[in-house]
Each structure stands twice: as structure tokens, then as C-alpha cells.
Scaffold this active site. Structure first.
Site, PDB file in Angstrom:
ATOM      1  N   SER A  54       0.883  -1.176   0.000  1.00 36.41           N
ATOM      2  CA  SER A  54       0.000   0.000   0.000  1.00 36.41           C
ATOM      3  C   SER A  54       0.916   1.221   0.000  1.00 36.41           C
ATOM      4  O   SER A  54       1.338   1.679   1.051  1.00 36.41           O
ATOM      5  CB  SER A  54      -0.897  -0.004   1.235  1.00 36.41           C
ATOM      6  N   LYS A  79      -6.477   2.389  -3.099  1.00 34.01           N
ATOM      7  CA  LYS A  79      -6.260   1.617  -1.860  1.00 34.01           C
ATOM      8  C   LYS A  79      -6.175   2.542  -0.640  1.00 34.01           C
ATOM      9  O   LYS A  79      -6.741   2.261   0.420  1.00 34.01           O
ATOM     10  CB  LYS A  79      -4.965   0.800  -2.004  1.00 34.01           C
ATOM     11  N   LYS A 112      -0.493   5.001   8.224  1.00 31.19           N
ATOM     12  CA  LYS A 112       0.278   5.380   7.026  1.00 31.19           C
ATOM     13  C   LYS A 112      -0.656   5.539   5.824  1.00 31.19           C
ATOM     14  O   LYS A 112      -0.584   6.511   5.080  1.00 31.19           O
ATOM     15  CB  LYS A 112       1.329   4.296   6.769  1.00 31.19           C
TER      16      LYS A 112
HETATM   17  P1  NAD Z   1       4.605  -6.859   7.561  1.00 37.87           P
HETATM   18  O1  NAD Z   1       5.279  -5.862   8.417  1.00 37.87           O
HETATM   19  O2  NAD Z   1       4.039  -8.096   8.174  1.00 37.87           O
HETATM   20  O3  NAD Z   1       5.571  -7.308   6.361  1.00 37.87           O
HETATM   21  C1  NAD Z   1       6.476  -6.449   5.732  1.00 37.87           C
HETATM   22  C2  NAD Z   1       7.747  -7.251   5.512  1.00 37.87           C
HETATM   23  O4  NAD Z   1       8.673  -6.441   4.791  1.00 37.87           O
HETATM   24  C3  NAD Z   1       8.432  -7.670   6.830  1.00 37.87           C
HETATM   25  O5  NAD Z   1       8.570  -9.077   6.860  1.00 37.87           O
HETATM   26  C4  NAD Z   1       9.778  -6.949   6.770  1.00 37.87           C
HETATM   27  O6  NAD Z   1      10.835  -7.701   7.343  1.00 37.87           O
HETATM   28  C5  NAD Z   1       9.957  -6.783   5.278  1.00 37.87           C
HETATM   29  N1  NAD Z   1      10.881  -5.715   4.916  1.00 37.87           N
HETATM   30  C6  NAD Z   1      10.949  -4.459   5.427  1.00 37.87           C
HETATM   31  N2  NAD Z   1      11.940  -3.780   4.825  1.00 37.87           N
HETATM   32  C7  NAD Z   1      12.486  -4.615   3.914  1.00 37.87           C
HETATM   33  C8  NAD Z   1      13.548  -4.492   2.979  1.00 37.87           C
HETATM   34  N3  NAD Z   1      14.250  -3.354   2.848  1.00 37.87           N
HETATM   35  N4  NAD Z   1      13.857  -5.559   2.210  1.00 37.87           N
HETATM   36  C9  NAD Z   1      13.163  -6.723   2.330  1.00 37.87           C
HETATM   37  N5  NAD Z   1      12.157  -6.902   3.217  1.00 37.87           N
HETATM   38  C10 NAD Z   1      11.829  -5.851   3.982  1.00 37.87           C
HETATM   39  O7  NAD Z   1       3.466  -6.053   6.788  1.00 37.87           O
HETATM   40  P2  NAD Z   1       2.219  -6.652   5.993  1.00 37.87           P
HETATM   41  O8  NAD Z   1       1.049  -6.645   6.923  1.00 37.87           O
HETATM   42  O9  NAD Z   1       2.619  -7.890   5.276  1.00 37.87           O
HETATM   43  O10 NAD Z   1       1.971  -5.472   4.972  1.00 37.87           O
HETATM   44  C11 NAD Z   1       2.742  -5.323   3.782  1.00 37.87           C
HETATM   45  C12 NAD Z   1       2.056  -4.251   2.923  1.00 37.87           C
HETATM   46  O11 NAD Z   1       0.715  -4.683   2.632  1.00 37.87           O
HETATM   47  C13 NAD Z   1       1.931  -2.894   3.626  1.00 37.87           C
HETATM   48  O12 NAD Z   1       2.115  -1.882   2.663  1.00 37.87           O
HETATM   49  C14 NAD Z   1       0.508  -2.909   4.170  1.00 37.87           C
HETATM   50  O13 NAD Z   1       0.018  -1.600   4.346  1.00 37.87           O
HETATM   51  C15 NAD Z   1      -0.206  -3.705   3.094  1.00 37.87           C
HETATM   52  N6  NAD Z   1      -1.424  -4.449   3.492  1.00 37.87           N
HETATM   53  C16 NAD Z   1      -1.469  -5.196   4.642  1.00 37.87           C
HETATM   54  C17 NAD Z   1      -2.633  -5.905   4.950  1.00 37.87           C
HETATM   55  C18 NAD Z   1      -2.747  -6.774   6.197  1.00 37.87           C
HETATM   56  O14 NAD Z   1      -3.872  -7.206   6.517  1.00 37.87           O
HETATM   57  N7  NAD Z   1      -1.666  -7.078   6.909  1.00 37.87           N
HETATM   58  C19 NAD Z   1      -3.742  -5.853   4.091  1.00 37.87           C
HETATM   59  C20 NAD Z   1      -3.652  -5.102   2.920  1.00 37.87           C
HETATM   60  C21 NAD Z   1      -2.488  -4.403   2.620  1.00 37.87           C
END
Ligand code: NAD
Length: 301
Positions: free
Chosen positions: A100, A174, A243
Site C-alpha cells: 500500500s 487503496k 500510514k
Molecule cells: P509486515 O510488516 O508483516 O511485512 C512487511 C515485511 O517487509 C516484513 O517481513 C519486513 O521484514 C519486510 N521488509 C521491510 N523492509 C524490507 C527491505 N528493505 N527488504 C526486504 N524486506 C523488507 O506487513 P504486511 O502486513 O505484510 O503489509 C505489507 C504491505 O501490505 C503494507 O504496505 C501494508 O500496508 C499492506 N497491506 C497489509 C494488509 C494486512 O492485513 N496485513 C492488508 C492489505 C495491505
């Protein structure tokens, strides 16, 4: 012999969402090479049958499609701006940012990548961890029609994808979706609390609202599954939600749209950020709203 008719996929960001999404691709027969900063996240992709790489550049090298599922535009910019990643992205590669992200950043990145023969498609998702596990996400896609068509079979494995417009359109949509979702989650918490103080049973309230005009994703899903049972474990972090709200209101302001209701909602959620732990789930906003105002003051000293 590898099946060359199926594109090879690099997947960067294997967290709550990227983990199960990459596992869906593996189950569908894609050769997925993933990278995450977290050892645990990388191990879960190995356990699902994918390959893991030591760096984002190694995951991107040789891939036809590179999927990003990262926390924010700042992280997406850092990964795509890494010179090792830049040189690993061959001409003709399509990068699909499913995070997102901020649509203004996405547009800038698309222009930079295009000058090197790399196409950017934005494809953020809704549907939570459950949707990621089951391959039933809603995917909001932005990009040139031919690029979107190229990645459509891959997106179809993870959910139902629909093109919203040119690059950045998915990310704008989104952010606006999440601003609405966050605003009605907090409004629902305030309403349910008032009803409870009046003597209503919260479960009965939510049930009846769900066949009435106050119904929303908050009453339909978040209250019955995470708030009323008191688990607050949807898998979507509070800070990630804030965010997204910030992206949406900044976009509205930049476009000259007055958004006093959204501004108030963001101010309340931002206050919750200062008072709740870093790991708080976004559904914690309901519990936070239930606190007495005196309990809400930030701890000082
Ligand atoms: P999360 O924090 O569980 O996962 C993010 C991952 O990115 C982590 O495992 C972290 O270690 C990794 N990461 C961070 N910096 C990095 C880098 N430089 N290189 C490689 N890996 C790196 O977050 P999430 O819940 O999986 O969300 C991911 C995205 O999806 C976000 O943008 C969030 O807003 C969006 N999103 C989340 C949900 C939800 O229900 N969790 C739903 C829709 C959208």
C-alpha cells in the site's frame, strides 16, 4: 526442465501478507525466489516450497516479474533505488508493487524505471491475511493496459484483480479505501460503546446493524472476528493503517479537497499511535476508543 511458459518471480517482502501470497504462487506452480530482512519470513517461504535469496537484488536477478510487498513507499524506494537491484532488473521486467504505497511516489518511480526499460504496475490489495492465505484478495491495479494484461495470470492466483486506471491509480484507490475503513472502524467503536452504556448487547447490535444501513466492513468482519472476541489479531498493524490514512488525506489536500471528517479521524488514529505499542494491531483502535479519556493521556516523564 523448468517450465519456461510460466514467468519466474522474484518476491521481496515476505511478511504477514507477502508470506501467504508468495506461498499461493508456489502452489500455483510459479518458481518464486523471495527475500525478506527477517530470517523467519525467509524460512516460511522455504517451508512453502519457494527458493530464498540473500538479498533483494538476488531475488530480482533473472526474474520476469518482481513482486514487492513492503511496508511503505519509503521502503519500496529504498529497495528499487539500491544500485544492486537496479542492475539486477533486466530490460523487459515488470515490477508489481502490491504494497500500500503512496501514488505520487509510484508515479515518479514508474518514470524512472521506464527510462531503463522496466515497467511498474501497482497492485495493492484488500482482504487481509485471510484473503492472502486463501487467494481471495481484491487487487486494485494501476498501469498501462498491456503491462496489466501481462501480470494478470499471476495476480489471478492471489485474488480478483481489476484495473483501476494508469500507474498510481491502484495505490490512490487503496489509500482512499483504507481511510474509509479506518474511519468507520473508529465510528463503529464509538457507536457500540454508546449502545453498550445504554444497556445493549454489543453482539446483538453488530448483528442487527449488519442487516441495516449502518453495515460496513467493520461491523461485518472486524467487530465479530477481532474486536468482540477481544483477540485484536487481524494481522494488519495500526501503524500501517495510519500510514494509509495519511497518504489519502495528503492526496486530498494536494488536490484541493477539503476533508474535515478525515482530518479528525487521522488526528485520533495518530494519537492512538503515540499511546499504543509498536506492534499494536489496527483493530486495537476499538479498545483504545473504549478507554476513559484520562487513560488515553500519553505517559510523561
Ligand atoms: P509486515 O510488516 O508483516 O511485512 C512487511 C515485511 O517487509 C516484513 O517481513 C519486513 O521484514 C519486510 N521488509 C521491510 N523492509 C524490507 C527491505 N528493505 N527488504 C526486504 N524486506 C523488507 O506487513 P504486511 O502486513 O505484510 O503489509 C505489507 C504491505 O501490505 C503494507 O504496505 C501494508 O500496508 C499492506 N497491506 C497489509 C494488509 C494486512 O492485513 N496485513 C492488508 C492489505 C495491505
Amino acid at each position: 526442465m523448468p517450465d519456461t511458459s510460466v514467468p519466474s518471480v522474484g518476491f521481496v517482502g515476505l511478511g504477514n501478507m507477502g508470506g501467504p501470497m508468495s506461498a499461493c504462487l508456489v502452489r500455483a506452480g510459479y518458481a518464486v525466489t523471495g527475500f525478506d530482512l527477517s530470517d523467519d519470513a525467509r524460512s516460511s517461504l522455504s517451508a512453502a516450497g519457494g527458493l530464498t535469496a540473500a538479498t533483494a537484488a538476488d531475488a530480482a536477478r533473472g526474474a520476469d516479474i518482481v513482486v514487492l510487498m513492503l511496508p511503505s513507499s519509503a521502503v519500496v524506494e529504498a529497495v528499487l533505488g539500491d544500485p544492486a537491484v537496479t542492475s539486477a532488473l533486466g530490460e523487459g521486467v515488470t515490477v508489481v508493487d502490491m504494497s500500500s504505497s503512496d501514488p505520487m511516489s509510484t508515479r515518479r518511480l514508474a518514470t524512472t524505471l521506464e527510462s531503463r526499460g522496466v515497467t511498474l504496475v501497482d497492485a495493492p490489495v484488500s482482504g487481509g491475511v485471510r484473503g492472502a492465505e486463501n487467494g481471495t484478495l481484491t487487487i486494485m491495479v494501476g498501469g498501462a493496459a498491456d503491462a496489466v494484461a501481462r501480470v494478470s495470470p499471476l495476480l489471478a492466483v492471489m485474488g480478483i484483480a481489476r484495473r483501476a486506471g494508469s500507474v498510481g491509480a491502484g495505490h490512490a484507490l487503496k489509500a482512499i479505501n483504507n481511510l474509509l475503513s479506518a474511519t468507520h472502524l473508529l465510528a463503529t467503536a464509538e457507536g457500540v460503546l454508546a449502545g453498550e452504556r445504554f444497556g445493549l448487547d454489543p453482539a446483538v447490535m453488530v448483528d442487527l446493524i449488519n442487516t441495516s444501513s449502518g453495515r460496513s466492513g467493520s461491523t461485518d468482519n472486524k467487530f465479530p472476528n477481532f474486536v468482540l472476541p477481544g483477540t485484536y489479531d487481524s494481522g494488519f498493524g495500526l501503524r500501517l493503517m495510519v500510514k494509509d490514512m495519511r497518504i489519502a488525506v495528503d492526496l486530498a489536500h494536494r488536490l484541493g479537497v477539503a476533508s474535515p471528517l478525515a482530518d479528525s479521524a487521522v488526528a485520533l488514529w495518530e494519537r492512538a499511535v503515540t499511546e499504543l505499542p509498536d506492534s499494536a494491531d489496527h483493530t486495537e483502535i476499538a479498545r483504545w476508543a473504549y478507554r476513559e479519556p484520562a487513560d488515553r493521556e500519553p505517559v510523561s516523564g
